[in-house]
Design a protein around this motif. Structure first.
Motif, PDB file in Angstrom:
ATOM      1  N   ASP A 150       0.837  -1.198   0.000  1.00 55.01           N
ATOM      2  CA  ASP A 150       0.000   0.000   0.000  1.00 55.01           C
ATOM      3  C   ASP A 150       0.874   1.250   0.000  1.00 55.01           C
ATOM      4  O   ASP A 150       2.113   1.189  -0.020  1.00 55.01           O
ATOM      5  N   ALA A 151       0.209   2.423   0.061  1.00 58.08           N
ATOM      6  CA  ALA A 151       0.931   3.691  -0.027  1.00 58.08           C
ATOM      7  C   ALA A 151       1.805   3.945   1.184  1.00 58.08           C
ATOM      8  O   ALA A 151       2.753   4.742   1.113  1.00 58.08           O
ATOM      9  N   PRO A 206       7.778   7.198  -7.954  1.00 60.88           N
ATOM     10  CA  PRO A 206       6.552   6.418  -7.707  1.00 60.88           C
ATOM     11  C   PRO A 206       5.859   5.947  -8.980  1.00 60.88           C
ATOM     12  O   PRO A 206       5.120   4.973  -8.949  1.00 60.88           O
ATOM     13  N   GLN A 232      -2.622   2.589  -9.502  1.00 56.12           N
ATOM     14  CA  GLN A 232      -3.137   3.942  -9.632  1.00 56.12           C
ATOM     15  C   GLN A 232      -4.652   3.948  -9.724  1.00 56.12           C
ATOM     16  O   GLN A 232      -5.260   2.996 -10.230  1.00 56.12           O
ATOM     17  N   ASP A 237      -3.740   8.900  -9.150  1.00 61.33           N
ATOM     18  CA  ASP A 237      -3.093   8.895  -7.840  1.00 61.33           C
ATOM     19  C   ASP A 237      -2.519   7.516  -7.544  1.00 61.33           C
ATOM     20  O   ASP A 237      -3.175   6.489  -7.775  1.00 61.33           O
ATOM     21  N   ILE A 239      -1.699   4.581  -5.256  1.00 62.01           N
ATOM     22  CA  ILE A 239      -2.210   4.096  -3.976  1.00 62.01           C
ATOM     23  C   ILE A 239      -1.438   2.863  -3.489  1.00 62.01           C
ATOM     24  O   ILE A 239      -1.793   2.272  -2.459  1.00 62.01           O
ATOM     25  N   GLY A 240      -0.432   2.475  -4.220  1.00 64.56           N
ATOM     26  CA  GLY A 240       0.348   1.316  -3.816  1.00 64.56           C
ATOM     27  C   GLY A 240       1.270   0.869  -4.936  1.00 64.56           C
ATOM     28  O   GLY A 240       1.426   1.553  -5.959  1.00 64.56           O
TER      29      GLY A 240
END
Length: 671
Positions: A150-151, A206, A232, A237, A239-240
């Protein structure tokens, strides 16, 4: 209602009792009067009056309340209640009933919708549960080791394949932290520092998607690829992140095999070109040797004749080697070269070849039964198979007292594919060498797999041997004991009719074939190689044919279609500049000319190809592979001329109506 009446009754008694108390006071009575019998009578009268007044006053209220309750229950009010209700109440009742009807309808619709929504939620929950189960099964059964991070850098999911790669469960190796996991993964590779640098690059970016391959530290030195990709949302975004580990050792091995195969394909094309040119040269050499044997000056010199025959045999061996090159070049499947072959004679030839390929200290024995063994086979390919097995046996022999035994036997056996028991010819190659290790036995027929030292083998011998035997309708078995030796057994369908075996070149007398020039018919020789063409012309002239020459396909078309010459047969080469033999054949048949044609080439040719090119007309009478012998040329051309003299064929090979007169070169008559 009773509580309301009590609340109303008490004020009424009070308002009734106080005036009575005041009146008694005005009349001069003292307070003791109220406690007398008359006082009690007055109190009872006040109570009774208040009770009656309260009941009368509350009767409309009770009627309204009862009517309202009836409306609420959907029941009409009683007559007594209706008498106390005003007329406008009925309109109010209708409005209220309509309101409640709409409310009940809305409630029913809401209940139905809630029931449907509940059912949809149950179905959605079931589908989500099934999808989750399927994804969980795919995740667990994946060939890749997968970790989902996860993030915050916590591992939220991983599968058993990742545990197998790490060598222990993830919780024991690194807990649920991504940094510990990355370090555990890097420790599995030989180049740990490079892996850690690559991992650091992915953490710094990332959005990075990347993959790296590296060898592991274990003794097998397998190759694994590590891939990473961000997870994403639709808005982009992150997210992990996904981390995937895959064993790509087999893929890398296949890539290596592909490169080797492409390299061998290039070698095969080169071999095919060399074979074509070499066959043309062998045709000239063999033809000249044959003509030299027929020279009257050599007939009385036995020594010269023997030397010429030895040279002729050498050219035959060279031609066989060229056919092996053609097998590597994949110019044909060789099925048209299969004839009934004497397997005992083939093994004797192999034994003769082995004398020059093995150490003299190695004993090579032939063990054959009394029964004759024949098979429909390409003798050159089959000889190559047995030689490959013998060379492998030679490489496995001990330093001294090595033995290679080649045996042949007719057996009744059932095919591995099933079916009834049938007759097979079994060729066995045994040795007393080191044997095949247990862990290699299932791979010995794999292409490019070899246990020999670098430079001593390509790993293609047994693979090609198996392919050749399968193409012949047979199979290969083997038994091996480490330290004691190995036995390979080749099973081939046995042929019962040995009468189709061609006689050896030495068994016929070419002088018996000679005839007067033009006695047997007219042959057109089409070949772009002048030395080869000259040999064919001299051989056919010696056999008694009138011979014309053409240096290319276009010149051959002019002679056949427009010269007016009566051609009995064509000897047509395939690979020629300007107009190839295939195009020449196709144009002749398209023009309606069915002159018999014997096709010859330095490459192996598929007869079905010319059947298609003939477009329903006459296919080639015969197909010869260079270098051809005088005997083979004589038989093929005799067959072609016989076909030409058949009545139905002769009428079809006449020049078509409307053909233009000869405008090309004048046909050349051979001397």
């Amino acid at each position: 209602m009773n509580s309301l009446r009590v609340r109303l009754l008490l004020p009424l008694i009070l308002f009734g009792w106080l005036p009575a108390l005041g009146a008694a006071k005005l009349m001069g009575n003292n307070l003791d009067w109220f406690f007398s019998s008359w006082g009690f009578v007055l109190l009872a009268g006040v109570f009774l009056g208040s009770y009656l007044i309260s009941g009368w006053a509350l009767k409309p209220v009770a009627a309204v309340m009862n009517a309202t309750a009836s409306v609420m229950r959907g029941v009409p009010p009683t007559k007594e209640v209706s008498d106390w209700l005003p007329q406008d109440f009925w309109k109010l009742r209708c409005d209220i009933n309509m309101l409640f009807a709409k409310h009940r309808q809305s409630l029913n619709a809401a209940e139905t919708h809630a029931s449907q929504t509940s059912q949809r939620l149950l179905n959605a929950e079931r589908l989500v549960r099934e999808a989750f189960t399927a994804l969980q099964g795919i995740f667990a059964a994946s060939d890749e080791g997968v970790a989902v991070v996860d993030a915050n850098g916590s591992i939220i999911a991983s599968n058993a394949k990742l545990d197998d790669f790490l060598g222990a469960p993830l919780e024991e190796m690194s807990g649920r932290g991504v940094k510990q996991l990355m370090e555990a993964i890097a420790n599995r590779f030989m180049e740990k520092d490079r892996m850690m640098q690559w991992i650091a690059n992915t953490e710094a970016n990332p959005q990075l998607r990347d993959e790296v391959e590296a060898e592991t530290r274990d003794t097998q030195q397998r190759v694994f690829s590590v891939r990473t990709a961000p997870m994403q949302t639709e808005t982009g975004d992150v997210i992990g992140r996904l981390w995937m580990v895959r064993d790509c050792s087999e893929v890398r091995g296949l890539k290596k095999q592909l490169r080797e195969s492409q390299k061998l394909g290039t070698i095969g094309q080169l071999a095919g070109g060399i074979a074509h040119d070499f066959n043309n040269m062998l045709t000239a050499i063999r033809g000249n040797l044959t003509l030299a044997e027929l020279n009257p000056g050599t007939s009385g010199n036995a020594d010269v004749r023997d030397k010429l025959q030895s040279a002729n045999q050498a050219t035959q061996r060279a031609a066989d080697l060229v056919k092996q090159l053609l097998g590597y070049s994949r110019r044909g499947n060789g099925s048209q070269l299969r004839k009934v072959t004497n397997l005992k004679k083939l093994l004797a030839d192999v034994q003769s070849l082995l004398r020059h390929s093995v150490d003299p200290r190695v004993t090579v024995r032939i063990r054959a039964g009394m029964d004759a063994s024949f098979a429909l086979a390409d003798a050159t390919q089959l000889e190559q198979v047995v030689l490959n097995l013998c060379i492998n046996a030679r490489d496995a022999l001990p330093a001294s007292e090595g033995i290679i035994e080649i045996g042949i036997e007719n057996v009744m056996h059932r095919s591995p594919q099933g079916g009834d028991t049938a007759e097979f010819a079994m060729i066995a190659v045994r040795d007393n060498g080191s044997g095949i290790p247990e862990d290699m036995r299932h791979r010995i027929f794999e292409p490019f797999f070899t246990s020999k030292d670098a430079g001593r083998g390509t790993g293609l011998g047994l693979s090609m041997a198996q392919d050749i035997v399968r193409e012949h309708g047979g199979w290969i078995e083997f038994d091996t004991v480490e330290g004691q030796g190995t036995e390979f057994r080749i099973f081939l369908p046995r042929a019962q009719d040995p009468e189709n075996i061609e006689e050896d070149v030495q068994s016929f007398d070419p002088r018996s074939m000679a005839g007067s020039a033009g006695q047997r018919g007219t042959i057109l020789v089409v070949d772009d190689e002048a030395p080869v063409r000259a040999i064919a012309v001299n051989m056919l002239s010696f056999l008694g044919y009138r011979v014309l020459e053409a240096g290319d396909g276009q010149q051959a078309l002019d002679i056949v279609l427009r010269s007016g010459e009566k051609i009995d047969a064509l000897l047509l080469d395939i690979y020629m500049p300007k107009l190839s033999g295939r195009d020449t054949f196709k144009q002749l048949r398209a023009a309606g000319n069915d002159v018999p044609i014997v096709v010859c080439s330095g490459f192996v040719i598929d007869p079905d190809e010319f059947t298609i090119l003939s477009e329903g007309r006459c296919p080639p009478v015969d197909i010869m592979l260079k270098p051809y012998s005088l005997d083979g040329l004589s038989k093929s051309m005799a067959k072609a001329v016989k076909t030409a003299h058949a009545p139905d064929t002769f009428s079809r090979q006449m020049t078509p109506p409307g053909s233009a007169p000869l405008s090309g070169p004048t046909p050349v008559m051979a001397a």
